[in-house]
Design a protein around this motif. Sequence first.
Motif, mmCIF file in Angstrom:
data_model
loop_
_atom_site.group_PDB
_atom_site.id
_atom_site.type_symbol
_atom_site.label_atom_id
_atom_site.label_comp_id
_atom_site.label_asym_id
_atom_site.label_seq_id
_atom_site.Cartn_x
_atom_site.Cartn_y
_atom_site.Cartn_z
ATOM 1 N N VAL A 124 10.779 -3.239 0.154
ATOM 2 C CA VAL A 124 10.090 -2.617 1.289
ATOM 3 C C VAL A 124 9.168 -1.509 0.793
ATOM 4 C CG1 VAL A 124 11.712 -3.024 3.175
ATOM 5 C CG2 VAL A 124 12.126 -1.142 1.585
ATOM 6 N N VAL A 125 8.228 -1.157 1.639
ATOM 7 C CA VAL A 125 7.374 -0.017 1.324
ATOM 8 C C VAL A 125 8.155 1.253 1.644
ATOM 9 C CG1 VAL A 125 5.230 1.173 1.916
ATOM 10 C CG2 VAL A 125 5.276 -1.323 1.787
ATOM 11 N N LEU A 183 0.522 -3.022 -3.313
ATOM 12 C CA LEU A 183 1.763 -2.827 -4.058
ATOM 13 C C LEU A 183 1.818 -3.732 -5.298
ATOM 14 C CD1 LEU A 183 4.288 -1.143 -3.839
ATOM 15 C CD2 LEU A 183 5.366 -2.981 -2.533
ATOM 16 N N ASP A 184 1.423 -4.996 -5.119
ATOM 17 C CA ASP A 184 1.435 -5.926 -6.244
ATOM 18 C C ASP A 184 0.450 -5.501 -7.328
ATOM 19 O OD1 ASP A 184 3.416 -7.491 -5.230
ATOM 20 O OD2 ASP A 184 2.080 -8.964 -4.302
ATOM 21 N N ARG A 185 -0.694 -4.999 -6.875
ATOM 22 C CA ARG A 185 -1.689 -4.541 -7.846
ATOM 23 C C ARG A 185 -1.157 -3.334 -8.615
ATOM 24 N NH1 ARG A 185 -6.436 -3.766 -4.111
ATOM 25 N NH2 ARG A 185 -5.358 -4.986 -2.535
ATOM 26 N N ASP A 186 -0.474 -2.434 -7.883
ATOM 27 C CA ASP A 186 0.116 -1.270 -8.548
ATOM 28 C C ASP A 186 1.174 -1.701 -9.563
ATOM 29 O OD1 ASP A 186 -1.458 0.415 -7.152
ATOM 30 O OD2 ASP A 186 0.069 1.061 -5.714
ATOM 31 N N LEU A 187 1.914 -2.742 -9.208
ATOM 32 C CA LEU A 187 2.956 -3.244 -10.098
ATOM 33 C C LEU A 187 2.343 -3.706 -11.426
ATOM 34 C CD1 LEU A 187 6.133 -4.042 -9.887
ATOM 35 C CD2 LEU A 187 5.237 -6.363 -9.798
ATOM 36 N N GLU A 239 11.644 8.737 0.261
ATOM 37 C CA GLU A 239 12.561 7.601 0.063
ATOM 38 C C GLU A 239 12.511 7.112 -1.390
ATOM 39 O OE1 GLU A 239 12.561 5.354 4.392
ATOM 40 O OE2 GLU A 239 10.781 5.197 3.122
ATOM 41 N N ARG A 240 11.317 7.168 -1.953
ATOM 42 C CA ARG A 240 11.186 6.752 -3.357
ATOM 43 C C ARG A 240 11.955 7.700 -4.271
ATOM 44 N NH1 ARG A 240 5.440 5.645 -2.239
ATOM 45 N NH2 ARG A 240 4.752 7.463 -3.407
ATOM 46 N N GLN A 261 9.551 0.094 -5.237
ATOM 47 C CA GLN A 261 9.351 -0.519 -3.919
ATOM 48 C C GLN A 261 9.496 -2.030 -3.973
ATOM 49 O OE1 GLN A 261 6.279 1.732 -1.395
ATOM 50 N NE2 GLN A 261 5.702 2.237 -3.476
ATOM 51 N N LYS A 262 9.024 -2.646 -5.068
ATOM 52 C CA LYS A 262 9.198 -4.090 -5.206
ATOM 53 C C LYS A 262 10.677 -4.422 -5.312
ATOM 54 C CE LYS A 262 6.487 -7.084 -5.658
ATOM 55 N NZ LYS A 262 5.874 -7.953 -4.625
#
Lengths: 349, 168
Positions: free
Chosen positions: A327-328, A79-83, A333-334, A322-323
């Motif tokens: 939560v994932v 997730l952080d990498r995607d951010l 949900e997104r 998500q960040k």
Amino acid sequence: MTLDGLLQRHGGWLESGPDEGPVISSRVRLARNLRDTTFPGWASKEVRNRVWNEVVLAFDGVPDNGSFLRWRMDELSTLDRDLLFERHLISRELAERQTGSGVFVNEDECRAVMVNEEDHIRLQSLQPGMNLQKAWEIADELDNALEQGLSYAFSSKLGYLTACPSNVGTGLRASVMLHLPGLVLTEEIKPVINAVSKIGLAVRGLWGEGSEASGHMFQISNQITLGKPELEIITNLEQIVLEVIEHEKNARLRLMSKQEIRVHDHVGRAYGILANAALMATGEALDLLSALRMGVDLGLTPNMVRRDIDRLFIRIQPAHLQKEAGVVLSPEERDIKRAQLVRKFLEGK
Amino acid sequence: MKCDLCDKEAVVHMTQVVNGEMKEVHLCEEHAIAQGIDLNSPISITDILMGLSGPQKNIAHELSLACPRCGMAREEFRKTGRLGCPDCYKTFMAELTMAIKAMHHSGQHLGKIPAREGVQTKVKSKIARLQQDLEAAIAREDFEKAAKLRDQIKKHREENTPDDGSKK
Ligand SMILES: [Zn+2]
Ligand SMILES: [Zn+2]
């Protein structure tokens, strides 16, 4: 500052963009490699780690090195990498790499140095609006500072040696991100892309994987990196981009003079969906925000400023959502969160 | 005899062609494998070691397929379009020169030079740039300018040729 801190910010290159309608930002990238060292894609873990450590040391020679944050890819979640990817700070390729790969980002996010991507070093300088010259000056300066601690692979004939021969020479890729809804709506985008491609420049969609441009965002960049000095490459690109901007502005004027009611309808419908939808996919959001952004440029949506919409372009992306939620989230949900975020933003206007 | 790429004992000895020049190559087991030499194939390894292999030329050709520094095989380079290390530019020079010319319409860097590079590199680069200006001047039939550039190039070359004492 942690990655979560990054989320609270808006990305320096979006923060203070000059009032230039179709232009989002300007970017200069330099590819550099260390002498006598296997390129990252072919190197052992040991070599990649050594390269990372050498770059860490070389950063001591960068005048404002304290303003740089650094992360290694193997210590970041997906997730952080995607951010980082969604903020244009790292490439998709770096996000997928592990040992020895990482990134240095300065606090205003205008400079980033990727380590062990396709090349040992990929240095990037981002500027808001049409500002290639400044982006180049900043990249050049950072390159000079790093070079004091590193021995680059260089040949007097082929210049900076890179993992892919398409980057050899200056290692320079300059690009401008453009918002071109006028050319898309008037169906003039194809001939423009063809013409630009014919003179040795590349045009790519900005979001999304393929060349399909979501949100009517396009990136124009140089392809030739060898045989011309850096400033000449940049000036050439700048001239062509200015012409494309002219075409975009003319297309918008023509739309407004001949089909004002349709343009109004297009922008109004986009607003209607953005303000009321309960489910919204990324692609749809990008396209609707694009219409709204053009509406702002044309003065059709008096309450809004372009900068807010530009921020939304970043915030509606999956990792950012998500960040922000902490939560994932599943895709559905997104889509719910995305629709909520946009609705809330528009209600505040 | 030691391996050319590390300090281990070489188990494979052969002749390699690099840039048209024959060169002796000695490799340890690990580096031989990295070069794409199949140590498990009894025919090739024995033949090479015993010098009983087929036509020498053939082997030389086979063995020219990898970069001596990083071990990237030409096959791999062709498959990915990516090089293994800066030295690969020398190893695969023949095909790279063509590909680079086709991609960039040029074979000469005219941009930035790292500060660490020596004076020689800077002079070479300066001459290359003048050469390009000269060609442009000739193309537009500006012979006055061309003559000036030619003199400048000559001057740079003379000033930077190491004096071998043969003159004067
Ligand atoms: Zn060895
Ligand atoms: Zn190599």
